[in-house]
Motif scaffolding. Sequence first.
Motif, PDB file in Angstrom:
ATOM      1  N   ALA A 119      13.806  -2.296   0.350  1.00 29.37           N
ATOM      2  CA  ALA A 119      13.950  -0.969   0.963  1.00 29.37           C
ATOM      3  C   ALA A 119      12.783  -0.565   1.871  1.00 29.37           C
ATOM      4  CB  ALA A 119      14.187   0.094  -0.102  1.00 29.37           C
ATOM      5  N   PHE A 120      12.079  -1.520   2.429  1.00 27.91           N
ATOM      6  CA  PHE A 120      11.053  -1.235   3.425  1.00 27.91           C
ATOM      7  C   PHE A 120      11.664  -1.420   4.805  1.00 27.91           C
ATOM      8  CE2 PHE A 120       8.480  -2.704  -0.187  1.00 27.91           C
ATOM      9  CZ  PHE A 120       7.610  -1.637  -0.301  1.00 27.91           C
ATOM     10  N   TYR A 121      11.135  -0.668   5.764  1.00 25.56           N
ATOM     11  CA  TYR A 121      11.571  -0.882   7.135  1.00 25.56           C
ATOM     12  C   TYR A 121      10.387  -0.759   8.089  1.00 25.56           C
ATOM     13  CZ  TYR A 121      11.764   4.257   7.722  1.00 25.56           C
ATOM     14  OH  TYR A 121      11.475   5.589   7.787  1.00 25.56           O
ATOM     15  N   VAL A 122      10.575  -1.295   9.294  1.00 23.64           N
ATOM     16  CA  VAL A 122       9.541  -1.281  10.331  1.00 23.64           C
ATOM     17  C   VAL A 122      10.151  -0.696  11.584  1.00 23.64           C
ATOM     18  CG1 VAL A 122       7.930  -2.652  11.689  1.00 23.64           C
ATOM     19  CG2 VAL A 122       8.594  -3.433   9.420  1.00 23.64           C
ATOM     20  N   HIS A 175       2.582   0.460  18.210  1.00 21.18           N
ATOM     21  CA  HIS A 175       2.285   0.512  16.780  1.00 21.18           C
ATOM     22  C   HIS A 175       3.562   0.171  16.016  1.00 21.18           C
ATOM     23  CE1 HIS A 175      -1.664   2.575  17.053  1.00 21.18           C
ATOM     24  NE2 HIS A 175      -1.159   2.946  18.227  1.00 21.18           N
ATOM     25  N   PHE A 176       3.399  -0.591  14.956  1.00 23.07           N
ATOM     26  CA  PHE A 176       4.510  -0.972  14.095  1.00 23.07           C
ATOM     27  C   PHE A 176       4.362  -0.173  12.802  1.00 23.07           C
ATOM     28  CE2 PHE A 176       3.631  -4.392  16.978  1.00 23.07           C
ATOM     29  CZ  PHE A 176       4.879  -4.829  17.389  1.00 23.07           C
ATOM     30  N   PHE A 177       5.270   0.771  12.551  1.00 26.46           N
ATOM     31  CA  PHE A 177       5.182   1.659  11.398  1.00 26.46           C
ATOM     32  C   PHE A 177       6.040   1.137  10.251  1.00 26.46           C
ATOM     33  CE2 PHE A 177       3.736   4.465  14.722  1.00 26.46           C
ATOM     34  CZ  PHE A 177       2.729   5.168  14.087  1.00 26.46           C
ATOM     35  N   PHE A 178       5.417   0.971   9.106  1.00 24.40           N
ATOM     36  CA  PHE A 178       6.112   0.551   7.887  1.00 24.40           C
ATOM     37  C   PHE A 178       6.333   1.789   7.024  1.00 24.40           C
ATOM     38  CE2 PHE A 178       4.260  -3.234   9.443  1.00 24.40           C
ATOM     39  CZ  PHE A 178       4.999  -4.279   8.955  1.00 24.40           C
ATOM     40  N   ARG A 179       7.544   1.918   6.523  1.00 24.35           N
ATOM     41  CA  ARG A 179       7.859   3.012   5.615  1.00 24.35           C
ATOM     42  C   ARG A 179       8.806   2.498   4.554  1.00 24.35           C
ATOM     43  NH1 ARG A 179       7.912   5.931  10.692  1.00 24.35           N
ATOM     44  NH2 ARG A 179       6.116   7.290  10.752  1.00 24.35           N
ATOM     45  N   LYS A 180       8.916   3.244   3.480  1.00 23.66           N
ATOM     46  CA  LYS A 180       9.840   2.890   2.413  1.00 23.66           C
ATOM     47  C   LYS A 180      11.008   3.859   2.464  1.00 23.66           C
ATOM     48  CE  LYS A 180       9.896   1.273  -2.243  1.00 23.66           C
ATOM     49  NZ  LYS A 180       9.139   0.867  -3.387  1.00 23.66           N
ATOM     50  N   MET A 181      12.216   3.331   2.284  1.00 28.32           N
ATOM     51  CA  MET A 181      13.410   4.158   2.302  1.00 28.32           C
ATOM     52  C   MET A 181      13.362   5.149   1.154  1.00 28.32           C
ATOM     53  SD  MET A 181      15.505   2.913   4.739  1.00 28.32           S
ATOM     54  CE  MET A 181      17.118   3.373   4.234  1.00 28.32           C
ATOM     55  N   ILE A 182      13.759   6.375   1.421  1.00 28.06           N
ATOM     56  CA  ILE A 182      13.841   7.403   0.390  1.00 28.06           C
ATOM     57  C   ILE A 182      15.223   7.318  -0.252  1.00 28.06           C
ATOM     58  CG2 ILE A 182      13.792   9.867  -0.086  1.00 28.06           C
ATOM     59  CD1 ILE A 182      11.918  10.128   2.346  1.00 28.06           C
ATOM     60  N   LYS A 183      15.232   7.301  -1.560  1.00 29.73           N
ATOM     61  CA  LYS A 183      16.522   7.159  -2.266  1.00 29.73           C
ATOM     62  C   LYS A 183      17.166   8.481  -2.514  1.00 29.73           C
ATOM     63  CE  LYS A 183      15.030   2.902  -4.220  1.00 29.73           C
ATOM     64  NZ  LYS A 183      14.889   2.021  -5.271  1.00 29.73           N
ATOM     65  N   THR A 218       0.812  -1.214   0.000  1.00 32.65           N
ATOM     66  CA  THR A 218       0.000   0.000   0.000  1.00 32.65           C
ATOM     67  C   THR A 218       0.848   1.268   0.000  1.00 32.65           C
ATOM     68  OG1 THR A 218      -1.697  -1.237   1.153  1.00 32.65           O
ATOM     69  CG2 THR A 218      -1.937   1.129   1.161  1.00 32.65           C
ATOM     70  N   LEU A 219       2.079   1.176   0.470  1.00 36.99           N
ATOM     71  CA  LEU A 219       2.947   2.354   0.486  1.00 36.99           C
ATOM     72  C   LEU A 219       3.117   2.895  -0.930  1.00 36.99           C
ATOM     73  CD1 LEU A 219       5.591   1.211   3.097  1.00 36.99           C
ATOM     74  CD2 LEU A 219       3.837   2.957   3.390  1.00 36.99           C
ATOM     75  N   SER A 220       3.034   4.192  -1.073  1.00 36.66           N
ATOM     76  CA  SER A 220       3.125   4.942  -2.335  1.00 36.66           C
ATOM     77  C   SER A 220       1.843   4.904  -3.164  1.00 36.66           C
ATOM     78  CB  SER A 220       4.295   4.469  -3.199  1.00 36.66           C
ATOM     79  OG  SER A 220       5.503   4.643  -2.502  1.00 36.66           O
TER      80      SER A 220
END
Length: 132
Positions: free
Chosen positions: A110-113, A124-132, A18-20
């Motif tokens: 490149a995802f992290y939690v 809460h466990f936050f999922f984000r995508k690394m910014i390049k 779902t990210l992006s």
Amino acid sequence: MNQKNNNFRHLVEHACSTLSQSHLVVKEKYKDCPRCLIHYTENGNLLDYVEVSFDNQNASMTFIMDKEDNCVSASIHFYDAKDETLFIIFLRVLSKYYDYRKKRWMLKDAFYVKIDEYEDTGTHFFFRKMIK
């Protein structure tokens, strides 16, 4: 792999896929799930959230949109503290490594939690995508 691990894998897949994505895509993707659409304004800043309940997995997921209306963060909140502990164990197996400096698990692609704990709403466990 046991049923609980399969549920965790399913939640991780939801978060990462779902990210992006746009707000409209996220709302459509979860149209058949119990969900809450939140339009939050504070000091002139506008944030949109989509909160989805996965009752069969004892968890909810919140998707946070940025100013361009794309999902920048997905968080999982478990209804049972025992599931939080099991999820941390699952992340240790699933992740490539743990970044101690930034206190987060690095996943593939490149995802992290990152874990955030709140006194009133729990972990809460936050999922984000690394910014390049």
